[in-house]
Write an enzyme that holds these catalytic residues in place. Sequence first.
Site, PDB file in Angstrom:
ATOM      1  CG  HIS A 163      37.061  45.536  48.583  1.00  0.00           C
ATOM      2  ND1 HIS A 163      37.235  45.086  47.292  1.00  0.00           N
ATOM      3  CD2 HIS A 163      35.725  45.765  48.711  1.00  0.00           C
ATOM      4  CE1 HIS A 163      36.076  45.050  46.664  1.00  0.00           C
ATOM      5  NE2 HIS A 163      35.137  45.451  47.503  1.00  0.00           N
ATOM      6  CB  SER A 282      20.371  38.763  33.291  1.00  0.00           C
ATOM      7  OG  SER A 282      20.352  39.703  34.355  1.00  0.00           O
ATOM      8  CB  THR A 283      19.484  34.516  36.318  1.00  0.00           C
ATOM      9  OG1 THR A 283      19.022  33.598  35.332  1.00  0.00           O
ATOM     10  CG2 THR A 283      19.282  33.920  37.695  1.00  0.00           C
ATOM     11  CG  ASP A 402      34.441  18.939  45.833  1.00  0.00           C
ATOM     12  OD1 ASP A 402      35.045  18.619  46.881  1.00  0.00           O
ATOM     13  OD2 ASP A 402      33.835  18.108  45.133  1.00  0.00           O
TER      14      ASP A 402
END
Length: 463
Positions: A163, A282-283, A402
């Site tokens: 981190h 916001s979402t 993907d």
Amino acid sequence: MNILEVCHVPPFSNSFKSTPTEFSLPLNFSDIFNLKFPPVQSIFFYKLGESTPAYFKTVILPKIKHSLSITLFHFLPLAGYLSWPQNSEKPIIIYNTANDGVLLTVAESNEDFDHLYSEVRYASESHPYLAPLSVSDTKASILSFQITLFPNKGFTISYTLNHAVLDGRSISLFMNSWAYICRNLEENVKISPSSLPEELNPSFDRTVIPGSEGLEMRYLDYWLGLKLPGSDANPRSLEPIPFPVPADVVRATFEFSREDIKKLGERVLSKLENGNQTKPFSTFVLAYAYTLVCMVKAKGLKNNNKVKFGLTTDCRPRLNPPLSRNYIGNCVTSCDVLVEAEQLLKETGVAYAAKRLNEMIEGLENGVLEIAKEKVPFMDVEPGVRIILVAGSNRFGKYGADFGWGKPANVEITTIDVGESLSMMESRDESGGVEIGLVLKKHEMEVFASLFVHGLKVLRSSL
């Protein structure tokens, strides 16, 4: 579980493009803020019926390895390591062509794959599939991976990152770049590195961030002076501070549909006093506020309990001048608010939480570096205060990874099991939806699930 291979993957060597044999990069203020925090770990689950050991070893694994090597060519510093030389005031990232690369562990498991990614399970069940990261007092790896085959079911790819070197946006860019390269490899051809599209091109520009002068040493002095039980006696050690994982916690994933978010936003606006909020929330804010209130109730907190909730926000677009969106490193700061649980337990609790979160985020526009100057890595919290934080974002594009065999069936931010946190990412199947990852005690999870599902059911039927 059977370990099949532990190997060292170096960056791809390309004779058409010269690369430096050795270089170093400094850490910025945000890197040093995270210097002693535990590694961040995540698991990507890929369902694949054609995942026999033979197919995995002859098709999947060679492509993943080769594309990882090419990806490291583009992200060269991540193949190096973190060091704190005696003659250096601050830790630095060092890369040396002759020795560097990333550790890749390959394993095979006979555990129930579907159970691991789709059901409520003990948090500890994920740990065998996590990549080990080499860390000592004087030298720390930046990144490692583990690929685990579940015969005839699928496979997982996990990462463990240091981190002090990477944040959530950085590792998401790396994973999506790796996946892009892998799915574009020609069958059975060892291609030279292809260029990445502009949206995936990393930036390692370590130009001094204007206004951050003095922050690096302020945070470093904090770490050098910190004395915690169980932490290393050597103040210059690169070993992270240990955060034990409780043995009795379980993990689950919950989902908001796009329609849930829309209706939640309408409900929140209708509940706000004075009606002075006209801009939609916001979402991220809506999903966090709703989950936060369900968590507080599931934990059985009382009106007089205190709760500190907060978030980590991306500083890249908020600096002057802004950093590249594809800047690789830490460029975040945290903000939080302390409230009485009573405010969250009221009928208007979600609206209240959303309003406070919105105020925090809007306050960042006035200068994230000024806020960073008021922070130290560990919160100074009075006894009895419950801290709830969120990891990840619904804007990182985790499900874009993907590799050529379809999107992940699930993505798990595993490291939320060390504290009272939740994870957030975009929905796998629906634009505008959100997935929430959660780790709670078993009885708390049962209460949370009931509250979460019932609350959304009421919301859907009432608006």
